[in-house]
Motif scaffolding. Sequence first.
Motif, short mmCIF file in Angstrom:
data_model
loop_
_atom_site.label_atom_id
_atom_site.label_comp_id
_atom_site.label_asym_id
_atom_site.label_seq_id
_atom_site.Cartn_x
_atom_site.Cartn_y
_atom_site.Cartn_z
N MET A 466 -15.61 6.71 -6.23
CA MET A 466 -14.70 7.24 -5.22
C MET A 466 -14.39 6.20 -4.15
O MET A 466 -13.24 6.01 -3.75
N GLY A 467 -15.42 5.49 -3.68
CA GLY A 467 -15.21 4.43 -2.70
C GLY A 467 -14.33 3.32 -3.24
O GLY A 467 -13.45 2.80 -2.54
N ALA A 468 -14.55 2.96 -4.50
CA ALA A 468 -13.74 1.91 -5.12
C ALA A 468 -12.28 2.35 -5.23
O ALA A 468 -11.35 1.55 -5.00
N SER A 469 -12.05 3.62 -5.55
CA SER A 469 -10.68 4.12 -5.65
C SER A 469 -9.99 4.11 -4.29
O SER A 469 -8.79 3.82 -4.19
N MET A 470 -10.73 4.41 -3.23
CA MET A 470 -10.16 4.33 -1.88
C MET A 470 -9.77 2.90 -1.55
O MET A 470 -8.73 2.64 -0.93
N PHE A 471 -10.62 1.96 -1.94
CA PHE A 471 -10.34 0.55 -1.69
C PHE A 471 -9.06 0.12 -2.41
O PHE A 471 -8.23 -0.61 -1.86
N LEU A 472 -8.88 0.58 -3.66
CA LEU A 472 -7.68 0.24 -4.42
C LEU A 472 -6.44 0.83 -3.78
O LEU A 472 -5.37 0.19 -3.75
N ILE A 473 -6.56 2.06 -3.26
CA ILE A 473 -5.42 2.68 -2.58
C ILE A 473 -5.01 1.84 -1.38
O ILE A 473 -3.82 1.62 -1.13
N GLN A 474 -6.00 1.36 -0.64
CA GLN A 474 -5.71 0.50 0.50
C GLN A 474 -5.01 -0.78 0.07
O GLN A 474 -4.04 -1.23 0.69
N LYS A 475 -5.51 -1.40 -0.99
CA LYS A 475 -4.93 -2.65 -1.47
C LYS A 475 -3.50 -2.47 -1.95
O LYS A 475 -2.65 -3.36 -1.79
N MET A 476 -3.21 -1.32 -2.55
CA MET A 476 -1.86 -1.07 -3.07
C MET A 476 -0.88 -0.75 -1.95
O MET A 476 0.33 -0.91 -2.13
N SER A 477 -1.38 -0.28 -0.83
CA SER A 477 -0.49 0.16 0.25
C SER A 477 -0.18 -1.01 1.17
O SER A 477 -1.09 -1.66 1.69
N PRO A 478 1.10 -1.31 1.38
CA PRO A 478 1.47 -2.40 2.27
C PRO A 478 1.10 -2.08 3.70
O PRO A 478 1.03 -0.91 4.10
N SER A 479 0.84 -3.09 4.48
CA SER A 479 0.35 -2.87 5.84
C SER A 479 1.12 -3.73 6.83
O SER A 479 1.50 -4.87 6.54
N THR A 480 1.35 -3.12 8.00
CA THR A 480 1.93 -3.87 9.12
C THR A 480 0.90 -4.06 10.22
O THR A 480 1.24 -4.54 11.30
N VAL A 481 -0.33 -3.71 9.94
CA VAL A 481 -1.39 -3.84 10.93
C VAL A 481 -1.77 -5.30 11.07
O VAL A 481 -2.12 -5.97 10.09
N THR A 482 -1.68 -5.82 12.29
CA THR A 482 -2.03 -7.21 12.54
C THR A 482 -3.25 -7.35 13.44
O THR A 482 -3.84 -8.43 13.50
N ASP A 483 -3.62 -6.26 14.11
CA ASP A 483 -4.77 -6.32 15.00
C ASP A 483 -6.05 -6.49 14.18
O ASP A 483 -6.33 -5.68 13.28
N PRO A 484 -6.86 -7.52 14.47
CA PRO A 484 -8.07 -7.77 13.66
C PRO A 484 -9.06 -6.61 13.69
O PRO A 484 -9.69 -6.31 12.66
N MET A 485 -9.20 -5.93 14.83
CA MET A 485 -10.14 -4.82 14.93
C MET A 485 -9.71 -3.67 14.02
O MET A 485 -10.52 -3.08 13.30
N GLN A 486 -8.39 -3.35 14.06
CA GLN A 486 -7.89 -2.29 13.18
C GLN A 486 -8.08 -2.65 11.71
O GLN A 486 -8.40 -1.80 10.88
N GLN A 487 -7.87 -3.90 11.38
CA GLN A 487 -8.05 -4.34 10.01
C GLN A 487 -9.49 -4.16 9.56
O GLN A 487 -9.76 -3.73 8.42
N LYS A 488 -10.44 -4.47 10.43
CA LYS A 488 -11.85 -4.29 10.10
C LYS A 488 -12.19 -2.82 9.91
O LYS A 488 -12.94 -2.45 8.99
N ILE A 489 -11.63 -1.99 10.78
CA ILE A 489 -11.90 -0.55 10.67
C ILE A 489 -11.38 -0.02 9.35
O ILE A 489 -12.06 0.75 8.65
N THR A 491 -10.86 -1.67 6.61
CA THR A 491 -11.65 -2.22 5.51
C THR A 491 -12.97 -1.48 5.37
O THR A 491 -13.48 -1.27 4.25
N PHE A 492 -13.53 -1.05 6.50
CA PHE A 492 -14.82 -0.38 6.48
C PHE A 492 -14.72 1.09 6.08
O PHE A 492 -15.71 1.70 5.69
N MET A 493 -13.50 1.66 6.12
CA MET A 493 -13.33 3.08 5.87
C MET A 493 -13.84 3.53 4.49
O MET A 493 -14.55 4.53 4.38
#
Length: 539
Positions: A466-489, A491-493
């Motif tokens: 389940m965690g791996a599938s969430m990670f893949l969903i994140q990777k497939m979804s384009p992002s406009t987030v540039t703030d490093p803190m938000q990116q870490k959050i 990634t940790f989700m």
Amino acid sequence: MDSQRNILLIALMFVSFMLYLNWNETNNPQPQGQGVTQQAQHSGDVPAGSDASQPLTQDSVSNKLITLHSDVLTLTVDTQGGDIVRAELNKYDAEFDSKDKFLLLKNQPNHVFVAQSGLIGPDGIDTLKGRAEFTTNGTDFSMANGQDELRVPMTVVKDGITYTKTFILKRGNYAVDVDYTIDNKSDKAATVQMYAQLKQNLMDDGGSLTMPTYTGGAYSADDTKYKKYSFDDMQDKNLNLTISKDGWAAMMQHYFVAAWIPHADGDANLYTRTSDGQGFIGVRYPTTTIAPGTTTTMDATLWVGPKLQDQMEATAPNLNLTVDYGWLWFIASPLHWLLATIYGFVGNWGVAIIILTFIVRGAMYPLTKAQYTSMAKMRMLQPKLAEMRERIGDDRQRMSQEMMELYKKEKVNPLGGCLPLILQMPIFIALYWALMESVELRHAPFMLWIQDLSAPDPYYVLPLLMGASMFLIQKMSPSTVTDPMQQKIMTFMPVMFTVFFLWFPAGLVLYWLVSNVVTLIQQTLIYRALEKKGLHSRK
């Protein structure tokens, strides 16, 4: 709003839900120990009558026990008073892969949970001094092959009056009828009052952060279809309600419940009390007078078994509500019905959960498509929004006005990407309760190493997938987030969700895993369609 922020939103909602469960458990603690409330009407097992102010002796189980066997129940009855002091559920194991059967009612040194019934009043056989000793024509009674009903009478004679207490067990049914027949052959009228109650140790309501189950009292009365009444509530205040028609008094726990359903001729009284570290909930019938030379019958039904909704609903109105789906019952109940219907065709609860997931996500596909389309349009507007911010500066009011005009002109809903995710949470929470409360899933196997869908995955394979599938969903979804803190959050989700799901029932993790797989499939199809329209870019 891009998909990463949407995932953050749903994660925060999920965590808030779990924190609420923990807060509710912490701020509504159940009593432990053996405290005695000052509000208890008296000590002992006999409910209050006209002589309730007198002290009572605490009755213990005698050595004169009889056993009643049906195909689904094995009951042990104490002939002193005729209480059911042990109820073994023949179709349910005590623990997974255990040879012992589940005990719902028991009389053990560390846990007393018994179903009592009797007759009090001027001519009752249950008095302050003790309870009557019934006689039977045997000690072991079994339902024979081909027999649909087992009737076991017990009798006692007092002052020319014959009292017969009959237990009636039916094949395949967890509802036990208890009849009192009073044959008054004396030369004066006899006045009695029937009662039926459940007695159990005061205890913590149990449960945990991921398994917030409830152990305690519950009842249904004239103006209340279903209400919990915990051991803590019993110690704070005694219940004193009137049942003029449908109603019952119960003690429930995860998957199982015992409940007395009265069949009184007139208004009955529903009560609770505590005494000597034990809680009581029960019903007291109106006083009945039996004229000389006449016979009267009073009866009640005891449900003692699993929370099988169809059978409970057929036994008493609203008894099926002890399958407590919480405030999202209007979603959880049809989900359980659909899940049970699918199981009727496939014969495997795990496969039924998978099919249910495809049905739910398929029904939500139009919203999912609208979500990704809205996200794509929002990404297309990012350059215009950046230019607008640079031109307007810190004037927030003007910025807000021009942004809304831009959204209106481009026909973009800025919240369009959030709606499907917001809708998913109630469905997820409702399914959580549906799976948590479904006794059908208790010890139900899926395949391979998953042999109990109601317990966590013993090897944590499903949570990790389940965690791996969430990670893949994140990777497939384009992002406009540039703030490093938000990116870490973000990634940790997936890691945070995986940790939470390690202790969730395997059936629920299976649903979430399959849901993620469906999301990946839908994402791929939608993004390909958007790319053809020039609305999507992963850069």
